[in-house]
Scaffold this active site. Structure first.
Site, PDB file in Angstrom:
ATOM      1  NE  ARG A  27       6.992  30.527  19.855  1.00 28.32           N
ATOM      2  CZ  ARG A  27       6.590  30.201  21.065  1.00 28.32           C
ATOM      3  NH1 ARG A  27       5.452  30.679  21.513  1.00 28.32           N
ATOM      4  NH2 ARG A  27       7.300  29.403  21.827  1.00 28.32           N
ATOM      5  CD1 TRP A  74      14.785  36.402  20.215  1.00 22.95           C
ATOM      6  CD2 TRP A  74      15.697  34.888  21.590  1.00 22.95           C
ATOM      7  NE1 TRP A  74      15.336  37.072  21.284  1.00 22.95           N
ATOM      8  CE2 TRP A  74      15.900  36.177  22.148  1.00 22.95           C
ATOM      9  CE3 TRP A  74      16.192  33.782  22.286  1.00 22.95           C
ATOM     10  CZ2 TRP A  74      16.559  36.382  23.346  1.00 22.95           C
ATOM     11  CZ3 TRP A  74      16.855  33.984  23.489  1.00 22.95           C
ATOM     12  CH2 TRP A  74      17.017  35.281  24.011  1.00 22.95           C
ATOM     13  CG  ASN A 100      10.637  26.914  20.654  1.00 22.69           C
ATOM     14  OD1 ASN A 100      11.520  27.645  21.093  1.00 22.69           O
ATOM     15  ND2 ASN A 100       9.409  26.933  21.119  1.00 22.69           N
ATOM     16  N   GLY A 101      13.810  25.668  21.524  1.00 21.86           N
ATOM     17  CA  GLY A 101      14.274  25.250  22.854  1.00 21.86           C
ATOM     18  C   GLY A 101      15.783  25.295  22.899  1.00 21.86           C
ATOM     19  CD  GLU A 487       4.123  47.115  32.257  1.00 26.52           C
ATOM     20  OE1 GLU A 487       5.043  46.518  32.816  1.00 26.52           O
ATOM     21  OE2 GLU A 487       3.729  46.815  31.111  1.00 26.52           O
ATOM     22  CD  GLU A 494       8.782  45.459  26.340  1.00 25.90           C
ATOM     23  OE1 GLU A 494       7.729  45.590  26.974  1.00 25.90           O
ATOM     24  OE2 GLU A 494       9.252  44.348  26.044  1.00 25.90           O
ATOM     25  CE  LYS A 607       3.076  38.803  23.836  1.00 24.34           C
ATOM     26  NZ  LYS A 607       3.001  40.100  24.510  1.00 24.34           N
TER      27      LYS A 607
HETATM   28  O1  M6R Z   1       4.288  35.408  28.872  1.00 19.31           O
HETATM   29  P1  M6R Z   1       4.687  36.004  30.196  1.00 19.31           P
HETATM   30  O2  M6R Z   1       3.622  36.875  30.776  1.00 19.31           O
HETATM   31  O3  M6R Z   1       5.176  34.976  31.178  1.00 19.31           O
HETATM   32  O4  M6R Z   1       5.931  36.934  29.860  1.00 19.31           O
HETATM   33  C1  M6R Z   1       6.636  37.570  30.882  1.00 19.31           C
HETATM   34  C2  M6R Z   1       7.558  38.634  30.332  1.00 19.31           C
HETATM   35  O5  M6R Z   1       8.493  38.080  29.461  1.00 19.31           O
HETATM   36  C3  M6R Z   1       6.790  39.731  29.588  1.00 19.31           C
HETATM   37  O6  M6R Z   1       5.802  40.300  30.384  1.00 19.31           O
HETATM   38  C4  M6R Z   1       7.753  40.832  29.108  1.00 19.31           C
HETATM   39  O7  M6R Z   1       8.283  41.507  30.199  1.00 19.31           O
HETATM   40  C5  M6R Z   1       7.028  41.785  28.161  1.00 19.31           C
HETATM   41  N1  M6R Z   1       7.683  41.787  26.889  1.00 19.31           N
HETATM   42  C6  M6R Z   1       6.996  43.179  28.618  1.00 19.31           C
HETATM   43  O8  M6R Z   1       6.273  43.980  27.743  1.00 19.31           O
END
Ligand code: M6R
Length: 612
Positions: A27, A74, A100-101, A487, A494, A607
């Site tokens: 996170r 983060w 967190n926030g 994708e 990333e 994440k």
């Molecule tokens: O938890 P979520 O599915 O809502 O997250 C969405 C994106 O942040 C997430 O899919 C991000 O693009 C990934 N790190 C890609 O691998």
């Protein structure tokens, strides 16, 4: 975005807090810290950098305290540094807070507190909170429990999102927590209780959880927990038993979570279709109270999500449109929420989110509800915020996904959307039954075919070792192959920090082909026999301009020569993305490994993106 842990009980708090932070590091990993109550004093240990810095920080393992809070950051406000690390204390050192926030009005609050004589040591938004608590505590509050009352008064001053944990040496027998738009769960033990941003962080100690709601407070004692609503009216809360296996959140011999999760895809798909898709029978979604009449009333479906989840939505659109004949629009949540989309009660809005906590996706869902549409959440995390906001929830059963780069969540989302499309089509009678049965057979066969694709791992590793020094890569495809290309490109970006772009193959020559030069790597996805000749022509165009080519295909392309070809099994083109994405995941993984990068925790990322 930031992970928090808390503990109060009968054992040493430090190992529980630090272990929990290790689990939550996905996170955020800019800094980490703990605060414990030792001999009636708050002791803080923190620094910038990874949670591992806490493991042997001088003095940390000598702390005997059995109550404490912890944080992995983060960074949003203020660069990663010791001063900006959490926990933060008030000026009197009586209140310690992890958060967190984002506190949106922290500038005003800071000015207000400065005027009252408070000073600040960090650039964070969070540091106003312990000082506000101190301010209200010393001013006096109208509440029997003055600690809770002061926190409540401080929280009422905050605008933004928060999951907060507070301890005080004035109240050494409790941890007070509250949340709004940031996740928080409580784990119930025997003579001990846990707090965490998510369940796996404390799953090693308990399976009994309280899932905190927005604006709900909990005062956590060693042997019990008291819950309060936003007006501090006490209520009783039910325990939820979580049947996850604690080892599911461990690496189980794999070098990285990402590789483990790539290999878990056959199992994740099996679990996601189990009890929903049975051959020779109609599909079944037990808790989904959607009727034929409701589906018939729809004139549009929106699929809204971010990142990889949005890419899954693009594939899902094809299945829903083809099988149900309902127009589907896919949008990025951060765009959708601000563009006043045309939505009414004849629109179904589907929100996909692995974590169920993504701020933009949640806001986009709330918008659709306000406009009168029904909302359906597709998520992997039981009890996550999205499940509490949506009218309906369907779960992917991929198990905990820890690596920042999403893999098994994507393939589970695609399969779930496809089964959902079949389910809707069966209710509507909108597609030929025999063809639906054929598709269902293909879906059931996916786990075995995925195992075959995973056997290409060594080939992908070898290719990665040849191309890992590249600066640019281009991914091409048509139809759903284009969505897979998007994708694949995101995965490479990333975790391997290589610039990459995905293009619909036919679009390349409308500008981007100017960038193709000798030696550049172009990756083509070719799985739809009807579109293959066209895509081959497009790839030939880049070959003529000197590009190196890698092609992922389920067809025999013996007559054409590419630098590398990865062959995958054939299947229905609606679900071919579930197979064709896997070589791209493996390629990105091994490029990152070969470059010596931290695959699971890529730079600048986290994440769950719980801020805008
Ligand atoms: O938890 P979520 O599915 O809502 O997250 C969405 C994106 O942040 C997430 O899919 C991000 O693009 C990934 N790190 C890609 O691998």
């Amino acid at each position: 975005m930031c992970g928090i842990v808390g503990y109060i009980g009968n054992k040493k708090a430090v190992p529980v807090l630090v272990n929990g932070l290790h689990c939550l590091e996905y996170r955020g990993y800019d800094s980490a810290g703990i605060a414990v109550l030792e001999n009636n004093k708050i002791v803080v240990k923190k620094d910038k950098g990874r949670v591992a810095n806490l493991d042997n920080m001088p003095g940390i393992n000598d702390l005997e305290a059995s109550i404490g809070i912890a944080h992995t950051r983060w960074a949003t406000h203020g660069k990663p540094s010791m001063e900006n690390s959490h926990p933060h204390m008030d000026n009197s050192n009586q209140f310690a807070v992890v958060h967190n926030g984002i506190i949106e009005n922290y500038n005003e609050l800071r000015a207000f507190l400065t005027e009252k004589g408070y000073h600040f040591l960090s650039q964070t938004d969070t540091e106003v909170i312990p000082n506000l608590i101190h301010y209200h505590y010393t001013k006096g509050v109208d509440c029997e429990d003055t600690f809770l009352g002061a926190i409540h008064a401080a929280v009422n001053d905050l605008k933004g999102s928060y999951a907060l944990e507070v301890i005080s040496n004035l109240f050494p027998d409790r941890v007070v927590v509250v949340r709004k738009d940031s996740p928080l769960v409580l784990g119930k033990g025997k003579e001990e209780n846990y707090v965490a941003s998510d369940i796996p962080a404390v799953l090693a100690y308990t399976k009994d959880f309280y899932l905190l709601e927005d604006n709900e407070y909990a005062v956590v004692y060693q042997d019990h927990v008291q819950f309060y609503d936003s007006n501090l009216v006490e209520h009783v809360k039910e325990v939820k038993v979580i049947e996850w296996d604690a080892t599911a959140a461990e690496k189980n011999g794999y070098e990285d979570f990402m590789l483990k999760e790539i290999h878990e895809q056959p199992m994740a798909i099996r679990e996601t279709i189990k009890n929903r898709l049975n051959l020779g029978e109609k599909c079944l979604f037990k808790d989904l109270a959607i009727t034929k009449e409701y589906l018939q009333s729809l004139n549009k479906i929106y699929i809204v999500a971010c990142g990889t989840a949005m890419h899954a939505g693009l594939v899902g659109k094809d299945a829903i449109e083809k099988l149900c004949k309902i127009p589907v629009e896919v949008d990025i949540a951060s765009e959708f929420r601000y563009r006043d989309p045309i939505i009414d009660e004849k629109t179904l809005c589907i929100y996909i989110s692995q974590s169920g906590e993504t701020a933009d996706t949640l806001a986009a869902l709330k918008l659709a509800k306000r406009k009168g549409a029904k909302t359906l959440a597709v998520t992997n995390v039981i009890g996550s915020s999205i499940t509490r906001e949506a009218d309906y929830t369907v779960y992917t059963y991929a198990g905990p996904e820890i690596a920042v780069a999403s893999t098994k969540a994507y393939t589970s989302q695609v399969v779930l959307l496809t089964v959902l499309a079949v389910y809707f089509a069966e209710l509507l009678g909108s597609y030929e039954e025999a063809k639906l049965e054929e598709l269902k057979t293909e879906i059931s066969g996916l786990p075995a075919k995925l195992e075959t694709v995973l056997e290409e791992e060594k080939t992908l590793k070898d290719i990665a070792e040849k191309i890992y020094t590249e600066h640019d890569m281009y991914f091409l495809g048509r139809g759903s192959d284009y969505h897979v290309a998007m994708e694949g490109s995101l995965k490479v970006k990333e975790i391997s920090y290589i610039h990459s772009e995905a293009y619909a193959s036919g679009e390349l020559k409308h500008g981007t082909i100017a960038l193709i030069e000798n030696g550049i790597t172009v990756i083509g996805v070719l799985t739809n026999p009807e579109l293959t000749p066209k895509s081959i022509s497009n790839i030939q165009e880049v070959v003529s301009r000197g590009a190196k080519t890698l092609v992922v295909t389920n067809q025999d392309l013996a007559n054409v020569s590419f630098d590398y070809v990865v062959r995958i099994p054939e299947t229905n083109s609606l679900i071919s993305p579930i197979l064709s994405v896997v070589p791209l995941q493996l390629l990105a993984y091994y490029i990152s490994k070969t470059k010596g990068l931290d695959v699971d925790k890529p730079r600048n990322l986290a994440k769950s993106v719980t801020v805008e």
